[in-house]
Scaffold this motif. Sequence first.
Motif, PDB file in Angstrom:
ATOM      1  N   ASN A 239       0.723  -1.347  -0.057  1.00  0.00           N
ATOM      2  CA  ASN A 239      -0.072   0.045   0.077  1.00  0.00           C
ATOM      3  C   ASN A 239       0.802   1.369   0.001  1.00  0.00           C
ATOM      4  O   ASN A 239       0.593   2.092  -0.782  1.00  0.00           O
ATOM      5  N   LYS A 298      -8.816   1.734  -5.293  1.00  0.00           N
ATOM      6  CA  LYS A 298      -7.782   1.779  -6.580  1.00  0.00           C
ATOM      7  C   LYS A 298      -8.567   0.788  -7.421  1.00  0.00           C
ATOM      8  O   LYS A 298      -8.050  -0.281  -8.099  1.00  0.00           O
ATOM      9  N   GLY A 306      -6.583  -5.903   1.301  1.00  0.00           N
ATOM     10  CA  GLY A 306      -5.426  -6.017   2.208  1.00  0.00           C
ATOM     11  C   GLY A 306      -5.313  -5.304   3.683  1.00  0.00           C
ATOM     12  O   GLY A 306      -5.009  -6.351   4.609  1.00  0.00           O
TER      13      GLY A 306
HETATM   14 MG    MG Z   1      -3.644  -2.941  -0.457  1.00  0.00          MG
END
Ligand code: MG
Length: 350
Positions: A239, A298, A306
């Motif tokens: 990230n 995203k 995540g």
């Molecule tokens: Mg991520």
Amino acid sequence: MPLNEQLQARYLQLVEQAFLSGNAVERESALNAVAQLGRSLLPTQVTPVDIVSLHQTALERIAQQQPDWHISEIAGHILVPLLELTSAHSMAYQEMVQAKHDATLAAHREQASRLEALGVLAAGMAHDFNTLLGSISGYAELSHGEMPHGGAGHEYLHQIEVACQRAQSLIRRMLDFAGQRSGPPSRQLLALQVGEALELLHPKLGSRFRLQWSNLMPDAQVIAEEGQIQQIVLNLCINALDAMPHGGLLQVRLQPAAQLAHIPAGHESHAALVVADSGCGMPPEVQARVFEPFFTTKAPQGSGLGLSVVYGIVRRLGGEIILHSQSSGPQTGTTFTVFLPTEAHQTEGG
Ligand SMILES: [Mg+2]
Ligand SMILES: Nc1ncnc2c1ncn2[C@@H]1O[C@H](COP(=O)(O)OP(=O)(O)OP(=O)(O)O)[C@@H](O)[C@H]1O
């Protein structure tokens, strides 16, 4: 910040009133008004130096008006308004800090219970989807045998199988978030796990990123399942890299939590794993949702799992994760701090 003229004039007036008045009731009311003034100074970010200089001005003015008095005598007499002012100011400050602390705690609790409910939902859905996917990919596999040799049908079936594999990997992450995919926990050297995860990250770094890894707890051990710590580090670091499309600095630090300024209650003796980037940062509305499964900025590449996986693991390990992020101004960037309970170091055979 220097005090505005109106406030200064009001303080002078009240100090004079407290000093000159022979009437106890009037003096008391002047002191009360000084205390009120002290509380009202709070939003103006007044420093102790400002208060001292305000008081000094009052002292000089009264000294000019009262040439018969020695300045030290006047100073003694007007000490009480000064004490009223400073103690009211500092009490109001403490109350404000406490209120902020309470609000953070309440928001944290609310987030935890929301995520817990989502975990239950995610786990239920993941199990159902897993069964369905198992049947789709199973029939796709069987269908290969029914297709004419060399026909395009094999390629179509292959695409179905690839999509099923991707869906199954998403489901594994959902189960990770919900804590439903566990192996036996074991004692692990925290720094070693972090180092191994950073090794895996290496190919992604290239020359655009600088990685600083400082390990101040080489002996710290945690009880965790295989791969959990690596998953935390990788998800946070990936990230961080995503947030720095033009490159930047990625810092990973392992240090005693006690060295940090902001420690969640109960985590004072834990290890702190800090992952900081110099990237784009996050506005408050994004910060409020980052740990929710499927929340992503995203899309379509990001699945938004995540951080929810990181959150799920950290909570199951008895830890805590906090986030600090700045998305505007000269110093943008994000810092995630993971607090993890450590085990006492054991010597060999111990
Ligand atoms: Mg991520
Ligand atoms: N270091 C960071 N800097 C800025 N934004 C971040 C950072 N880490 C997370 N975010 C924000 O939090 C969102 C959720 O992160 P999360 O890792 O859960 O999902 P993702 O990265 O979008 O997708 P993936 O499932 O592939 O990890 C991101 O889409 C991004 O907006």
